[in-house]
Write an enzyme that holds these catalytic residues in place. Sequence first.
Site, PDB file in Angstrom:
ATOM      1  N   HIS A 185       0.823  -1.221   0.000  1.00 49.24           N
ATOM      2  CA  HIS A 185       0.000   0.000   0.000  1.00 49.24           C
ATOM      3  C   HIS A 185       0.856   1.270   0.000  1.00 49.24           C
ATOM      4  O   HIS A 185       0.430   2.301   0.525  1.00 49.24           O
ATOM      5  CB  HIS A 185      -0.945   0.044   1.206  1.00 49.24           C
ATOM      6  CG  HIS A 185      -1.690  -1.234   1.453  1.00 49.24           C
ATOM      7  ND1 HIS A 185      -2.916  -1.505   0.890  1.00 49.24           N
ATOM      8  CD2 HIS A 185      -1.355  -2.338   2.177  1.00 49.24           C
ATOM      9  CE1 HIS A 185      -3.312  -2.704   1.271  1.00 49.24           C
ATOM     10  NE2 HIS A 185      -2.386  -3.245   2.035  1.00 49.24           N
TER      11      HIS A 185
ATOM     12  N   LYS B 231      16.266  21.073 -12.682  1.00 53.87           N
ATOM     13  CA  LYS B 231      15.506  19.836 -12.879  1.00 53.87           C
ATOM     14  C   LYS B 231      16.276  18.745 -13.598  1.00 53.87           C
ATOM     15  O   LYS B 231      17.053  18.987 -14.511  1.00 53.87           O
ATOM     16  CB  LYS B 231      14.244  20.137 -13.702  1.00 53.87           C
ATOM     17  CG  LYS B 231      13.224  20.941 -12.941  1.00 53.87           C
ATOM     18  CD  LYS B 231      12.445  20.110 -11.963  1.00 53.87           C
ATOM     19  CE  LYS B 231      11.299  19.452 -12.703  1.00 53.87           C
ATOM     20  NZ  LYS B 231      10.449  18.710 -11.781  1.00 53.87           N
TER      21      LYS B 231
END
Length: 473
Positions: free
Chosen positions: A163, A290
């Site tokens: 999960h 980035k």
Amino acid sequence: MTSTSDEPTRLWGGRFAGGPSQPMADLSRSVHFDFRLAPYDIDQTRAHVGVLSRAGILDDRECGVLQDALTELKADIVAGRVGPDPQDEDVHTAVERLLIERVGELGGRVRAGRSRNDQVATDFRLYLRDRARAIASAVIELQQALLDQAHQHVDVISPGFTHLQHAQPVSLGHELAKHVHALARDLERLSDWDVRAARSPLGAGALAGSSLSLDPVAVAEDLGFSVPLANSIDAVSDRDWVAEFLFVAAMLGVHLSRIGEEVILMTSREFGWAVLDDAWSTGSSIMPQKKNPDVAELARGKAGRLIGNLTGLLATLKGLPFAYNRDLQEDKEPVFDTVEQLLLVLPAMTGMIATLRFDAGRMTASAPEGFALATDIAEWLVRQGVPFRQAHEIAGACVRAAEDHGIELWDLSDHQFSEISAHLGPDVRSVLSARGSVDSRASYAGTAPARVREQLADLAGLLDQERRTWSAG
Ligand code: ARG
């Protein structure tokens, strides 16, 4: 009034007073995408010439002239020296025109006993079996890159998730190796598919077979097929083997997407588990800092496209009656697209995985966090004779106590442990390390590094086997 298209070469026309209107011809035309089948169309034409000659329809001289011309034509097409005319209706028309340009009317004798219906089905099978081999080789390269990384990181303990929440620590080698298994099943499926793709439709004619005594067994063998299909109508009308290929490809795409998603998470600042190599990432046009995981994202994105190609074809096939229907011309572009996309994305994924640098320290440090050792406490209690139901409650109480105090499980004092349960002696600390936890999961297929090493050795053998399988064909 629509005009008639200019003097195209057509493989039909005798019963028509005039040619098709331009929009009709434009709609019908497939040569702009199916000409890539030309080398396969020539291979099957060579095989068909052999069969015609054995049936006495072509004499030895004619057969020789045609075989030589076809060999040269294939070389010229592959080298890009000749190509389709925009007026050709499809690849079969183009190849016949190019052949007639070289050998004159003799080229027009080759169509005997053959229809574009069995011809296109044969070309497509030849093409797809060939491309399946290229895809398999690219998958094996990716498996090797994953396996190499797994080998190097067997002893790196990383957080294992369920999960997307810390669950139990695992060996990073174990985590990476799972993808090698998934890809191995994709190749297994491709091998299974190949058994069914290896049946020849040639000789089925338009739908009913041929009155000329041709030999479908010989021509099948000549083209590397195992047997001819046993029902001529089935041979030209079904594309289940194309849909099956697209499923195998879509499943592979889904596996690549899962790998991509993990790389995207692992290379995020929040995880900080791995760093992408400059050659396998891209920058931003506005944000100078980035470094983006575009390979992984494109892999994830392509999966949607591959699934679309599968579902589109299934919709095309649904409800097609009897034998060949022209709808079947729509089967090719999704397949060409799927093949192209896979052959683009697989080498990029391999490069990205092979150059990924993992931050072992960061992974190991966070592996036991989030109370990931709670199961180890419960299983330790079971070994002390406590029923699991009670052990689970006690371990849960430890988590609650640690959470209340804002500390990790191993920060609980001996006193705190004994207050939670008399069963929790100081020895419980022996299982409160990520390494101890991982080492203890030594069951078959488990994450203990000793087991993982065995698994990786088996995978290396499997990859050798895959290389043999896919190079032999
Ligand atoms: N271009 C056609 C296809 O892809 C070839 C077969 C045409 N057959 C026909 N009966 N018109 O299906």
